[in-house]
Enzyme design. Structure first.
Site, PDB file in Angstrom:
ATOM      1  N   GLY A 181     -48.257  33.443 -21.660  1.00 25.32           N
ATOM      2  CA  GLY A 181     -47.643  32.054 -21.413  1.00 25.32           C
ATOM      3  C   GLY A 181     -46.106  32.580 -20.524  1.00 25.32           C
ATOM      4  O   GLY A 181     -45.965  33.009 -19.623  1.00 25.32           O
ATOM      5  N   ASP A 182     -45.142  31.826 -21.331  1.00 26.19           N
ATOM      6  CA  ASP A 182     -43.752  32.115 -20.625  1.00 26.19           C
ATOM      7  C   ASP A 182     -42.918  33.195 -21.532  1.00 26.19           C
ATOM      8  O   ASP A 182     -41.755  33.332 -21.229  1.00 26.19           O
ATOM      9  CB  ASP A 182     -43.056  30.825 -20.892  1.00 26.19           C
ATOM     10  CG  ASP A 182     -42.603  30.457 -22.318  1.00 26.19           C
ATOM     11  OD1 ASP A 182     -43.482  30.585 -23.159  1.00 26.19           O
ATOM     12  OD2 ASP A 182     -41.689  30.040 -22.507  1.00 26.19           O
ATOM     13  N   GLU A 183     -43.803  34.138 -22.119  1.00 27.07           N
ATOM     14  CA  GLU A 183     -42.946  35.220 -22.745  1.00 27.07           C
ATOM     15  C   GLU A 183     -43.263  36.428 -21.840  1.00 27.07           C
ATOM     16  O   GLU A 183     -44.441  36.699 -21.412  1.00 27.07           O
ATOM     17  CB  GLU A 183     -43.810  35.473 -24.126  1.00 27.07           C
ATOM     18  CG  GLU A 183     -43.565  34.296 -25.160  1.00 27.07           C
ATOM     19  CD  GLU A 183     -44.477  34.458 -26.395  1.00 27.07           C
ATOM     20  OE1 GLU A 183     -45.710  35.220 -26.256  1.00 27.07           O
ATOM     21  OE2 GLU A 183     -44.021  33.870 -27.371  1.00 27.07           O
TER      22      GLU A 183
END
Length: 219
Positions: A181-183
């Protein structure tokens, strides 16, 4: 699945190339045996008392057999070189496929698989050498709102820019990976925790100054 298919295809081609090499060697051995038998037969050539014509025939046979063996040797050498070049090319393709399998296709930094492999190695290395490293986990605040308000293309661009910012601020044996994801996860060997913290503050400040898809996004 695509990675498995690619590896399987390259593996089959390497196997076929090696079979080709084996066939070439078998042909060379067989032709060499035939040549030896022919020379043995010619060993029973006319004696010194034989006529000139007999020796001319013998010489002609020797020249003919030598030419045949030379042609066989040339074909064998060319075939081996061609197979060697093909195997080398396939090995490079295999290495490239392996490298690609460890990259995140959207951001072009390492993917989670590469991160986990590196982390396992880094932990073992630290245990064996009493070395140190820092593990950093970073994500983007309110990233969902970017997708909701600006669309997924804008969200993808944010991820690419953030990944690029992380990568540009690391060096050497540092690893930047998209965890999901955005990690993002970073492995920073041989660095003190204070220095790692200051690095991330610098990255955050740098990223906040960027304008992505005509919108100011703060991470």
């Amino acid at each position: 699945k695509d990675e498995d298919d690619t590896n399987e295809t390259i593996g089959r081609e390497i196997e076929n190339s090696l079979k080709r090499v084996s066939q070439l060697l078998e042909t060379g051995i067989a032709e060499n045996t035939n040549f030896k038998c022919t020379l043995d037969d010619l060993g029973h050539a006319p004696s010194a008392n034989a006529g000139e014509q007999d020796f001319k025939v013998l010489l002609s046979q020797l020249i003919s057999e030598s030419q045949k063996m030379s042609e066989v040797s040339t074909r064998l050498t060319d075939g081996l070189r061609e197979s060697q070049a093909r195997v080398h090319q396939l090995n490079e393709e295999l290495e490239q496929a392996k490298r690609q399998s460890l990259l995140d296709p959207l951001t072009s930094v390492s993917n989670r698989r590469a991160f986990e492999e590196r982390l396992n190695w880094q932990i073992k290395e630290a245990q064996d050498t009493r070395g140190t490293f820092c593990l950093v986990l970073a994500d983007l605040d309110d990233f969902k709102s970017v997708n909701d308000n600006l669309g997924h293309q804008a969200g993808d661009e944010v991820l690419r820019v953030f990944a690029s910012t992380l990568f540009e601020h690391t060096k050497g044996t540092d690893l930047v990976s998209r965890y999901g994801g955005d990690e993002f996860a970073l492995i920073l060997p041989n660095i003190e925790i204070t220095a790692a913290y200051n690095l991330m503050v610098s990255i955050k400040h740098n990223f906040e100054q960027m304008r992505v898809t005509n919108a100011q996004f703060r991470g």
